[in-house]
Write a protein that holds these residues in place. Structure first.
Motif, PDB file in Angstrom:
ATOM      1  N   PRO A 177      71.580  67.403  -7.124  1.00 57.00           N
ATOM      2  CA  PRO A 177      72.258  68.069  -8.108  1.00 57.00           C
ATOM      3  C   PRO A 177      71.416  69.478  -8.600  1.00 57.00           C
ATOM      4  N   ALA A 178      72.057  70.374  -8.931  1.00 53.72           N
ATOM      5  CA  ALA A 178      71.569  71.712  -9.316  1.00 53.72           C
ATOM      6  C   ALA A 178      70.305  71.582 -10.151  1.00 53.72           C
ATOM      7  N   TRP A 179      70.324  70.741 -11.185  1.00 53.17           N
ATOM      8  CA  TRP A 179      69.257  70.519 -12.263  1.00 53.17           C
ATOM      9  C   TRP A 179      68.162  69.754 -11.649  1.00 53.17           C
ATOM     10  N   LEU A 208      64.630  71.586 -11.284  1.00 54.18           N
ATOM     11  CA  LEU A 208      63.323  70.666 -11.835  1.00 54.18           C
ATOM     12  C   LEU A 208      62.231  70.606 -10.757  1.00 54.18           C
ATOM     13  N   ALA A 209      62.629  70.318  -9.568  1.00 57.69           N
ATOM     14  CA  ALA A 209      61.695  70.344  -8.501  1.00 57.69           C
ATOM     15  C   ALA A 209      60.938  71.650  -8.159  1.00 57.69           C
ATOM     16  N   LEU A 232      64.775  59.754 -13.744  1.00 54.21           N
ATOM     17  CA  LEU A 232      64.457  60.707 -12.396  1.00 54.21           C
ATOM     18  C   LEU A 232      64.244  60.012 -11.134  1.00 54.21           C
ATOM     19  N   SER A 233      63.618  58.839 -11.307  1.00 51.89           N
ATOM     20  CA  SER A 233      63.470  58.009  -9.902  1.00 51.89           C
ATOM     21  C   SER A 233      64.988  57.399  -9.415  1.00 51.89           C
ATOM     22  N   LEU A 285      61.932  63.617  -5.609  1.00 49.64           N
ATOM     23  CA  LEU A 285      61.115  64.466  -6.231  1.00 49.64           C
ATOM     24  C   LEU A 285      59.763  64.074  -5.954  1.00 49.64           C
ATOM     25  N   SER A 286      58.767  65.294  -6.262  1.00 52.01           N
ATOM     26  CA  SER A 286      57.310  65.082  -5.880  1.00 52.01           C
ATOM     27  C   SER A 286      56.573  64.188  -6.825  1.00 52.01           C
ATOM     28  N   LEU A 287      55.357  63.567  -6.061  1.00 50.61           N
ATOM     29  CA  LEU A 287      54.618  62.878  -7.073  1.00 50.61           C
ATOM     30  C   LEU A 287      54.007  63.603  -8.375  1.00 50.61           C
ATOM     31  N   LEU A 288      54.317  64.852  -8.466  1.00 52.53           N
ATOM     32  CA  LEU A 288      53.579  65.466  -9.453  1.00 52.53           C
ATOM     33  C   LEU A 288      54.201  65.182 -10.891  1.00 52.53           C
TER      34      LEU A 288
END
Length: 149
Positions: free
Chosen positions: A55-57, A61-62, A120-121, A127-130
């Motif tokens: 998705p765009a969000w 976020l990434a 988010l998961s 997504l990154s681990l950050l």
């Protein structure tokens, strides 16, 4: 001072500099005799879809979650996230001291990092681990402040 090169003169065989191999983009339009009557069909290039399916969000976020470039700024950022967790825990503790009947919203607020991480998961799995690192820093700030209060 910049040195500007003059365009190359036309070659003896009659071809123009636009049809040279150094400028392949304009070679098709400059000398159609090279293709001997065949029409040149240009295809439209599409941009590669590197983030297809997200998705765009999630893409925004990434992009926001890029790690810092220098080690010193990485440590400073970790301190900011940890301090944010500590300040959040102190603020929620003060709210509970003033208004004990708000313990349900405060408990939900304290569980927010875990809720955000889980959501988010499930929604954006690559997504990154950050993000997990930052959420762990917030949770550590909340946990360590609980010993102090």
């Amino acid at each position: 001072m910049q040195i500007q090169l003059a365009p190359a003169p036309p070659k003896a065989n009659g071809s123009s500099p636009a049809a040279s191999p150094a400028n392949p983009r304009s070679s098709a339009s400059a000398d159609p005799a090279l293709f001997r009557g065949r029409s040149v069909r240009r295809t439209r290039r599409t941009r590669p879809r590197s983030s297809a399916g997200y998705p765009a969000w999630g893409r925004r976020l990434a992009k926001w979650l890029q790690p810092p470039s220098e080690p010193l700024s990485f440590c400073a950022e970790a301190g900011v996230w940890l301090a944010g967790g500590v300040l959040f825990r102190v603020a929620t503790h003060q709210i509970l001291l003033a208004l004990p009947q708000l313990w349900v919203p405060v408990a939900i607020a304290l569980l927010t990092p875990a809720i955000v991480a889980t959501a988010l998961s499930l929604r954006v799995p690559r997504l990154s681990l950050l993000l997990g690192y930052r959420l762990c820093l917030i949770a550590a700030g909340l946990f360590l402040t609980g010993f102090w209060l």
